[in-house]
Write an enzyme that holds these catalytic residues in place. Structure first.
Site, PDB file in Angstrom:
ATOM      1  N   CYS A 170       0.836  -1.204   0.000  1.00 37.08           N
ATOM      2  CA  CYS A 170       0.000   0.000   0.000  1.00 37.08           C
ATOM      3  C   CYS A 170       0.877   1.263   0.000  1.00 37.08           C
ATOM      4  CB  CYS A 170      -0.958   0.003   1.190  1.00 37.08           C
ATOM      5  SG  CYS A 170      -2.439  -0.967   0.839  1.00 37.08           S
ATOM      6  N   CYS A 191      -5.641  -1.633   2.690  1.00 36.72           N
ATOM      7  CA  CYS A 191      -6.102  -2.767   1.870  1.00 36.72           C
ATOM      8  C   CYS A 191      -6.803  -3.823   2.718  1.00 36.72           C
ATOM      9  CB  CYS A 191      -4.926  -3.396   1.121  1.00 36.72           C
ATOM     10  SG  CYS A 191      -3.700  -4.113   2.216  1.00 36.72           S
ATOM     11  N   ASP A 227     -43.678 -31.044 -33.842  1.00 37.84           N
ATOM     12  CA  ASP A 227     -44.583 -31.719 -32.913  1.00 37.84           C
ATOM     13  C   ASP A 227     -44.061 -33.116 -32.601  1.00 37.84           C
ATOM     14  OD1 ASP A 227     -46.296 -29.593 -32.882  1.00 37.84           O
ATOM     15  OD2 ASP A 227     -47.535 -30.346 -34.524  1.00 37.84           O
TER      16      ASP A 227
END
Lengths: 546, 181
Positions: A34, A76, A309
């Site tokens: 940091c 942090c 179908d």
């Protein structure tokens, strides 16, 4: 040490100032990563250095981290400390291994606690107050916690996983960090902007008051002095640690192909009423089962270019389809593997056969949907008429081209489709043969979405014109086959030899990348070894760069 | 173009009866609403709950081969043509009771008959062709001369079916009438 500092490019204008800023940040409890990122370092390579190396460079000897004095960093919340350690990376390895994903490269996503936004801002204001000249206007030029984590751990984790780290990859490792005090630290915003945040206390937002978006906006709207009044600048050292949830996911894989159906007693999707099965099996199950076994997705979805179908066969080249495999665990397959898969699907049942099986991109799947609008279909119908048909009837019918129908939603689907009168076209129509007992075969090409059975019998006059009306005699349909779904996608695939392949035990194959690595994370000694090796390579690369 | 890899189509399902089963025989069940004035009606119910309301063969209109001059779907107090709805759920459609009038039929001999819904449910459609060609009602009572389509609610469906007569009960009823007359 000092000359090594040249590898960084920082906001600070002198080495002394760097030392000064580092000292201040260290005093308020910031971790070394940091400190570096708040000095303005943006070069990813710098963050590959270990904590020890960085501390040696930036901090005086007495301030360096020892096992005793570590507390979570206020910048942090420990995410760039504890959560960058090999022990944590090994946890990721275990999770990835447990989930059993197959991948060649990976990306990481981090979901960070919302209050980190407030903390980052508070840290910046603190630095601005102390070192105004240096920090003015640099707020947006700081590396984020997220990026620094990836720069620090991406390559390390890649080694552990035996994989490549990429910024964008199909395989994602998601880390969600939970921080118990996050809401508490944002709480002052509720008083400051009650309108924005009170509304969020509703069920529709999942009772989540503070989100990344609204906190980010609120914090950047507030003045620095206001923020200083409301929250601690610098941010305080956290009293609780973060926890982290790890989860893995792989982007969806799409398999395309065409299917043929030779049964008149097989529906496209499982036919259930109130959870009770009406008919055994379905096209969907017959096709998807072998695909699922191979790709091991958590979910799958079959979509096709229209549907037929239960009692209608699908012939010719078949009907284009796509199977979307959500979060597949195994994905690395060759063309031969796919050819073998196709063979396997075709061995499941004689009633359903597939061809042109291939992996396609997400983008290409749009082609199936686009084709749906303007495609035509060709049918053969075995019909019956109330009276004997004559050559004149045949001539009359065969002369008809481009008949526009007004078709009301057929009674047989009216319960689940909106009632409407839809305009549909019969592009061409011809009686192919007259048969005994007033029977005849009719070939017709129609616009997508035309109900052919209703065109023949008229559906109580609700499809108009209809065959009965054209021939002025009651008509009915006995059997129907789809001969072609005229869509040019997916591309045809030349059959290749599927050979003898190892997909039979896809599971082993799937774990290959990770099984081949030693089971090293459990063994502490070996873990350390990895760690050392890592450091060696780092030092080496540092030297090269320096 | 690559030829299909697969064998040529299988033969069609064989069906050697002279007349194949009709649409009604294949997809619908017949149920009846009888009436002491013999103004009987037929309800064709599809397996998906959709009901097609028709005139029964025993109704004086058919029995006496009347000539119909007009079919009206609206009179004082009710109008079945004013029926706007939308979507799969048919939101906004008129909910009608089994005794609610559906249409009024006027014949050339001056007689008038009111035909009713027979089942409680949402009105999905009335056969507007009857306005232009009222005689369809007599010529094709169980085909193009149908009266209306009604979708009974899921909850009431069983109940509504029970209040109607089966084919067998209907035939018995007709026998009984023959004896009584």
């Amino acid at each position: 040490m000092i000359d090594k500092m040249d590898m960084f490019s920082l906001f600070t204008r002198s080495f002394e100032e760097t030392k000064e800023v580092s000292k201040f940040l260290h005093q308020i409890g910031c971790c070394i990563r940091c400190i570096l990122r708040n000095l303005g370092e943006l070069n990813p390579a710098s963050y590959k250095l270990s904590i020890e190396e960085l501390e040696n460079m930036l901090l005086p000897a007495e301030s360096r981290t020892t096992a005793e004095n570590v507390c979570p960093c206020p910048g942090c919340l420990g995410i760039l400390q504890k959560f960058t350690e090999t022990a944590f990376l090994n946890q990721i390895y275990l999770k990835v291994k447990e989930d059993g994903f197959q991948f060649s490269d990976y990306q990481c996503s981090l979901v960070l606690p919302v209050s980190l936004i407030v903390r980052q801002k508070a840290l910046y204001i603190y630095l601005l107050n102390k070192f105004g000249e240096t920090y003015k206007g640099n707020e947006d030029k700081l590396a984020s916690v997220k990026d620094v984590w990836k720069w620090s751990c991406g390559f390390k984790l890649a080694n552990i996983l035996g994989s490549r780290f990429q910024n964008r990859s199909q395989f994602d490792i998601l880390m969600t960090f939970q921080y118990k005090d996050s809401d508490k630290e944002c709480a002052f915003l509720l008083d400051y902007l009650p309108d924005v945040f009170k509304k969020r206390k509703q069920r529709k937002f999942g009772f989540e008051t503070f989100t990344r978006a609204n906190v980010q906006k609120a914090v950047s709207d507030m003045t620095y002095s206001k923020l200083q009044d409301c929250t601690s600048c610098p941010p305080l050292i956290p009293t609780v640690e973060c926890t982290c949830d790890i989860s893995c996911s792989h982007e969806a894989v799409f398999i395309a192909g065409r299917y043929l159906k030779f049964s008149r007693e097989l529906s496209q999707t499982p036919w259930l009423i109130d959870g009770k099965r009406i008919m055994e099996g379905s096209v969907q199950e017959l096709i998807c089962e072998p695909i699922i076994q191979m790709f091991k997705p958590t979910d799958h979805k079959l979509s096709s270019s229209g549907r037929e179908d239960v009692d209608v066969r699908m012939l010719g080249l078949g009907r284009p389809f796509i199977v979307e495999l959500v979060n597949p665990h195994c994905v690395q397959f060759s063309l031969e593997d796919l050819a073998a898969l196709q063979k396997r699907i075709n061995n499941v049942s004689k009633d359903v056969q597939v061809r042109d099986l291939q992996i396609v991109s997400r983008k290409d799947t749009n082609l199936l949907k686009e084709g749906e609008i303007d495609k035509t279909k060709t049918y053969t119908a075995l019909c019956w008429c109330d009276r004997q048909l004559t050559e004149a009837d045949v001539e009359l019918v065969n002369s008809l081209k481009e008949i526009t129908l007004q078709q009301k939603t057929p009674l047989r689907v009216l319960h689940r489709r909106a009632a409407a009168t839809r305009e549909r076209s019969i592009h061409s129509l011809s009686i192919k043969s007259l048969l005994p007992n007033n029977r005849f075969t009719l070939e017709l090409t129609t616009q997508a979405g035309t109900y052919v059975k209703e065109f023949v019998h008229g559906d109580f006059g609700r499809t108009y014109p209809n065959k009965s009306q054209i021939l002025k005699a009651d008509c009915d349909i006995i059997d129907l086959d789809v001969e072609a779904v005229n869509v040019d996608w997916p591309p045809l695939v030349e059959p290749i030899e599927s050979g003898t392949l190892k997909i039979e035990n896809g599971q082993d194959n799937c774990l290959n990348s990770i099984e081949t690595r030693k089971d090293n994370c459990v063994d502490e000694k070996e873990t350390k070894e990895i760690c050392l090796n890592e450091n060696e390579t780092v030092t080496k690369s540092c030297k090269e760069e320096g | 173009m690559i030829e299909s890899d697969f064998e040529s189509p299988l033969p069609h399902r064989s069906n050697h009866n002279d007349k194949p089963p009709s649409v009604i025989e294949r997809y619908f069940k017949k149920r009846y609403k009888t009436d002491n004035k013999y103004e009987d009606q037929l309800v064709l119910t599809h397996s998906n709950r959709v009901c097609v309301v028709c005139v029964a063969n025993s109704h004086p209109l058919i029995e006496q081969k009347k000539s119909v001059t007009s079919v009206s779907f609206g009179e004082e107090g009710w109008n079945r043509l004013d029926n706007k709805f939308s979507g799969k759920s048919k939101r906004g459609a008129q909910w009608l009771d089994c005794k609610a009038p559906l249409c009024e039929v006027t014949c050339s001999d001056g007689t008038k008959y009111t035909l009713v819904c027979c089942v409680k449910g949402q009105l999905i459609e009335v056969n507007e062709n009857l306005q232009k060609t009222p005689q369809l009602l007599i010529d094709k009572p169980h085909g193009e001369g149908y009266l209306a389509v009604i979708l009974p609610g899921l909850k009431w469906f069983e109940h509504e079916m029970k209040q109607l007569k089966s084919e067998e009960d209907y035939q018995n009823e007709l026998e009984k009438r023959l004896h009584n007359s």
